[in-house]
Design a protein around this motif. Structure first.
Motif: not given
Length: 447
Positions: A318-322
């Motif tokens: 979820m690093t990119g979306p968050f």
């Protein structure tokens, strides 16, 4: 800070390591929430040697050929021995000293027969200037005064203890449990998880206070209609003074440079100076309703920033979306809402409510306070714009270039051994070499 022999060799191996650029999403330099702390400092060679000497003395054992620290220890008096024990404990556990400083006033107050506000220790532990309600249904209010400095000073020490204790005893083991092994990432993980804990408490608390005020939701006219704000309810005063203590603790460690300065060190120092000035001026001259709104915008954005960085250290999917979610929160809170507040200072400050200087009635909403308030908020916005540039640059590379690296100079893993040095460390550990040299070649010869 550990002082085992293997970690001494780690320090030697890191001494000549090259600066490698391995930053990725969430590791851009936004220093206002990457709070400096003692527990993430890199010990010097002198500190390591002194600690080794104390450990040999305290463990009653000396290595062949080493100076007899045990014999010297036996010659010391009881006070000197206690001092040596304390020094080693404080070196290994950086929360020991603030714990002692925190407990002494509590112990003195507990042993005192006088538990009233007249006790000289009372202002350090509890908020002062309580105002009893004047009518039925009125709330208990709290005024302001010099004793509030005592409260802020004491809780600056409390924050120092809480920070160091949670970092060393909870967040460092948590980082290792999550699979982090590199020292640089462990340190950054410790910092960011503490930030999540702090901002995760203060953000909803600030919103809760605002929810029960005419300010909800970021209304600006009440900031000036109800001026001056000379007294507050207990939760508001606690919130404001604890924020002041938190930022004071941050600033003291930062200005003492107890941690290696990062790429945006100058901007970070400037940000802290402006923040402390805003806190003091808003509290002293009764502009605390403006201060509350600014606090919330900073805390909420910093909560999302710290979470984004932590997800990155864990390589979470979820690093990119968050991160993209964080970008939206940052722009909304740090710029849209803050610019609304700044615009209200430029326009409504003069036209809404009284606009005159009267020292006797503590009416400070006048032309000079308008200029000072606008200048400080504008300076804060200028630093935020610089950090926004870094945020957008990382976001652009993620979306359009599919690059998850940043070109900041002081990356998160700069203190990690390179492959060659990993081998040196492994061999040195195998034969139990204990050296404080910062030269890897000398360590090789010793092996």
């Amino acid at each position: 800070m550990s002082t085992k022999s293997s970690e001494v060799v780690d320090q030697a191996a890191r001494g000549t390591a090259r600066n490698r650029r391995t930053s990725s999403i969430g590791q851009f330099s936004l220093g206002d929430n990457a709070s400096p702390s003692l527990s993430t400092m890199v010990p010097t060679d002198a500190q390591i040697r002194s600690s080794q000497h104390r450990q040999r003395a305290l463990s009653n054992s000396d290595r062949p050929g080493a100076p007899s620290a045990t014999d010297n220890f036996k010659k010391l008096g009881s006070i000197e021995r206690m001092w040596m024990v304390y020094r080693e404990a404080a070196y290994r556990k950086t929360w020991v000293t603030p714990l002692i400083m925190m407990l002494l006033p509590l112990l003195a107050f507990a042993l005192s027969k006088d538990k009233s506000p007249s006790n000289p220790i009372y202002p350090f532990l509890f908020p002062s200037y309580k105002i009893m309600p004047v009518g039925e249904g009125s709330a208990v209010m709290y005024g302001k005064g010099k004793k509030d400095f005592c409260f802020v000073a004491y809780y600056t020490i409390v924050f120092s203890f809480v920070r160091e204790f949670f970092m060393q005893q909870i967040f460092e083991p948590l980082a290792k449990w999550c699979g982090l092994t590199k020292p640089g990432k462990i340190k950054r993980f410790m910092e960011q998880t503490y930030s999540i804990m702090y901002y995760g408490i203060m953000s909803p608390w600030g919103l809760y206070i605002m929810r029960h005020m005419p300010l909800w939701y970021f209304e600006t006219r009440p900031m000036y209609e109800h001026y001056p704000h000379k007294s507050h309810e207990l939760d508001f005063k606690l919130y404001y003074l604890l924020q002041a203590a938190f930022w004071t603790q941050q600033s003291v460690v930062l200005f003492l440079q107890l941690e290696k300065p990062r790429k945006d060190f100058k901007e970070l120092v400037f940000h802290h100076i402006v923040t402390i000035a805003l806190i003091f001026c808003s509290y002293r001259f009764h502009f605390t309703w403006i201060g509350l709104a600014v606090y919330i915008t900073m805390d909420v954005s910093d909560l999302f920033l710290a979470t984004s960085k932590t997800l990155n250290y864990l390589n979470h999917p979820m690093t990119g979306p968050f991160f993209l979610c964080f970008m939206g929160v940052w722009i909304y809170s740090r710029h849209y809402l803050n610019l609304q507040i700044l615009w209200s200072v430029a326009t409504e400050f003069r036209t809404v409510g009284d606009f005159t200087l009267n020292w006797e009635t503590q009416q400070y909403k006048c032309w000079i306070s308008q200029y000072i308030t606008f200048a400080l908020l504008f300076a804060l916005q200028a630093v935020n714009v610089y950090w926004l540039f870094l945020v957008l640059r990382v976001g652009y590379r993620i979306v359009f270039l599919e690059i998850r690296k940043d070109d900041r100079s002081d990356d998160e893993d700069e203190d990690e051994p390179e492959p060659e040095k990993d081998e040196v460390v492994r061999k040195a550990r195998a034969i139990g070499i204990d050296r404080s040299s910062t030269n890897v070649d000398e360590t090789k010869k010793a092996i």
